[in-house]
Design an enzyme around this catalytic site. Structure first.
Site, PDB file in Angstrom:
ATOM      1  N   GLU B 139       0.834  -1.210   0.000  1.00 31.49           N
ATOM      2  CA  GLU B 139       0.000   0.000   0.000  1.00 31.49           C
ATOM      3  C   GLU B 139       0.868   1.260   0.000  1.00 31.49           C
ATOM      4  OE1 GLU B 139      -2.742  -0.287  -1.073  1.00 31.49           O
ATOM      5  OE2 GLU B 139      -4.332  -0.564   0.396  1.00 31.49           O
ATOM      6  N   THR B 192      -6.871   9.685  -4.744  1.00 31.45           N
ATOM      7  CA  THR B 192      -6.898   9.526  -3.293  1.00 31.45           C
ATOM      8  C   THR B 192      -6.302  10.769  -2.623  1.00 31.45           C
ATOM      9  OG1 THR B 192      -6.677   7.148  -3.534  1.00 31.45           O
ATOM     10  CG2 THR B 192      -6.197   8.035  -1.378  1.00 31.45           C
TER      11      THR B 192
END
Lengths: 320, 320
Positions: B139, B192
Site C-alpha cells: 500500500e 486519493t
C-alpha cells in the site's frame, strides 16, 4: 372521593425500587456509552394517590427540593403523569445513597427509579425507550440538559450505547461479560458546567478517528466478551486529557490501577469520581488499595465502592 | 544450483490465489471499518524460485510496473522475503480484475493476495497480523501511506475494524450477518490524494460524538446481526458531506437506494465507487437499477457489481 376514570388493572398499590448508580462517558465513549453499577442504590417507595399531582418525601439528609417541578424525580413523574391523564397522582419517598455531585448518576437514579416505579404501578404499560424519555425530564431539572447518558443504563441495566439522541434516544443494550468495578469518589466538587466548559469545541480529525476506532473496539470487546480488547480500547484521546486536570490524583489512580492489572478506566461522568474495570475481584481489590493510598496521601476524604456491572438497572424489590 | 539453506516443509510448489475487492471507510467508519467482497477477484499464481528476488508477470492490460520495488505485490513480497532469509525468491503472475483507481481496494488485493499466496508456499508460518504488516508495504507503493483499511478485510475476510494503527494495526474481525452489496464504479477519476486534501483537519466535537455513536451502533448492529441498527448507523456526518461532492450522482444513488429498501451505504474508500448494503438479493437488484438509471441519465460509463460480503478474504484456490 375516588376518581371515576381512575382504574389501574393488574397493578400494585405501592412499590419499592432500587435505583442504581451509573457511570457515563465510558472512557472513549464520551456522551454515548454508560453502565449500571450493582451498588450503591437509592431506595424509593412509590404509591398512587387519588388526589392530583406528585408528592415528594425525602428520607435522607441531602436537602433536595420537594417541589415536584424542581425535584428530579418529581419532574420525571410529572412528565409521565401527563401521558396517563386517568391517573391523578403519585407519592414518592426517596432515600438517596448516591451522593449528589459525585459523578455516578445521582440525579439519573432518582429520575429512572421514579419512572420505573410508577410504570410498575401502571401495569408496565410503557416501554423502556418511553421510560428513558420521561426520565430525561428529570435530568433537565438537574443539569439543564435532557441527556440520557446515565438514564439509559439506569433503565436498561448493563452497558448501553446511545447511538444518537435525535430525534429520540436510540439506546442499544450491549451484552457485556462479567466485570468488577472499583469506583472512588474523592470529596471535591467538579461542576458539570465547568467540566463541559473546559472541553474544546473542535477536535482534530486524527484524534476523532482514534476515538471512534476505540469506541468500535470497546463495543466489539464487550459483545465478544474479549477482555483484552476491552482493555486496549479503554483509551480517550479527546476528553480525558482535558478533564483529568480537574481531578487530583487522576494519573496516580489510573497508572497504579493498570499496574496492578485493571483493564482500564477513567473519569465517571464529568467527575470527580473515577472508575476502574477489572476482570476479577482480586484485581478490583488491588485497585481499591491503589485508590485508598492515593487519596490518603493527598489528604482527601473519599468513598470507595467495589462492585460489579449490574445487568438489570432499576429493580422493583417489593410490591404491596 | 539449489540453495543449501532452502528447505520448505509441508508446502506446495505453486499456488493460485483469489484476492477480492474490498470496501474501506464503511460510511461512519472512516479509516477504521472495511469489508471484503465476494467479487470481483484478482487471480494470482505464485511459485517459489531458486534464484533470489521477486519476478512480476502481469497478465492483464493495466500496464502496472513489473519492477518489484515499484509494484504493490512486489513490495509486499520483498518485505515478506526479508523475514525468511532462507527463501531466495518468488514469481507472481497477476491477472487483475479489480481496476486500479476504482476505490474498491485494487492495490490492497495485489498486496494481500501476494502475501497470502507466499505464506501458503511457506507452510503458513505467518499469522494474519503479520501478513497485514507485510502487505502494508504494498500500500505504501500505491499511495505513499502504509494503511491497512483494505488490507485487513482482504486478509481476514468479512468486516474488520482497525481499532488503532499504532504501534501495529489492531485488527478486530466482526462476525457480520449475510449482506448483499451493490457497487457502482462510475468511470471518473478521483485521486486519493485529492480526496484526502479536501477533508477538514478539524471537526466539531458534536459531529465527532455523533460519528462515534454511529461507529458503536454499526459495530453492535453487525455483531448482533441487527439489520435495522446497521441501517440506522450507516450515517456519516464528517467525511461524506465533503467528499460526496466529488462524485456525480452520489445523492441520487444514495437516496434512490434507500427509497428501494437498501440499509444504506456511501463512498467506497475515497471513491469514485459507491456501495449500498441490502438485506436481501431482490433489494440489491433494485439498487442496481437505481445505479444504472442514474449513470445512464448522467451519460457516465460505469460498472456495477452485485455481490455479497465475502467472509473469507483472500483464498488459495489451487495448489500444485
Amino acid at each position: 372521593m375516588p376518581n371515576s376514570e381512575f382504574s389501574i388493572h393488574n397493578s400494585e398499590l405501592a412499590v419499592t425500587v432500587h435505583a442504581p448508580a451509573t457511570v457515563a462517558n465510558m472512557v472513549c465513549g464520551f456522551d454515548v456509552l454508560g453502565f449500571s453499577l450493582a451498588a450503591p442504590n437509592d431506595v424509593m417507595h412509590l404509591r398512587l394517590l387519588e388526589q392530583p399531582g406528585v408528592v415528594i418525601i425525602n428520607e435522607d439528609d441531602f436537602g433536595l427540593p420537594t417541589e415536584p417541578t424542581r425535584n428530579v424525580a418529581g419532574a420525571a413523574l410529572l412528565a409521565m403523569l401527563r401521558a396517563v391523564p386517568e391517573v391523578p397522582g403519585v407519592e414518592v419517598r426517596i432515600r438517596k445513597a448516591i451522593r449528589p455531585g459525585s459523578g455516578i448518576g445521582s440525579s439519573a437514579a432518582s429520575a429512572a427509579g421514579a419512572v420505573v416505579g410508577l410504570n410498575q404501578l401502571l401495569g408496565n404499560r410503557f416501554s423502556k425507550p418511553q421510560l428513558v424519555e420521561f426520565a430525561m425530564f428529570g435530568e433537565e431539572v438537574a443539569s439543564g440538559v435532557r441527556h440520557a447518558d446515565n438514564i439509559a443504563p439506569g433503565i436498561y441495566g448493563g452497558v448501553t450505547l446511545i447511538r444518537a439522541t435525535t430525534p429520540t434516544p436510540d439506546v442499544v443494550p450491549l451484552d457485556a461479560p462479567p466485570l468488577f468495578v472499583t469506583v472512588v469518589h474523592p470529596q471535591i466538587e467538579v461542576k458539570t458546567s465547568d467540566a463541559r466548559q473546559i472541553l474544546k469545541r473542535q477536535v482534530s480529525l486524527q484524534d476523532a478517528i482514534r476515538q471512534w476506532g476505540n469506541v468500535g473496539g470497546l463495543v466489539a470487546g464487550l459483545l465478544k466478551h474479549d477482555y483484552a480488547l476491552i482493555g486496549r480500547s479503554l483509551e480517550d484521546v479527546i476528553v480525558e486529557p482535558v478533564r483529568s486536570i480537574l481531578i487530583p490524583g487522576f494519573r496516580e489512580v489510573k497508572d497504579g490501577s493498570r499496574a496492578v492489572g485493571a483493564l482500564g478506566g477513567g473519569i465517571s461522568g464529568s467527575g470527580p469520581s473515577l472508575f476502574m474495570l477489572s476482570q476479577d475481584e482480586a484485581t478490583a481489590r488491588a485497585v481499591e488499595t491503589v485508590m485508598r493510598d492515593t487519596y490518603q496521601r493527598l489528604g482527601l476524604e473519599h468513598h470507595i465502592y467495589l462492585t460489579t456491572i449490574n445487568p438489570l438497572g432499576c429493580q422493583i424489590v417489593e410490591t404491596a
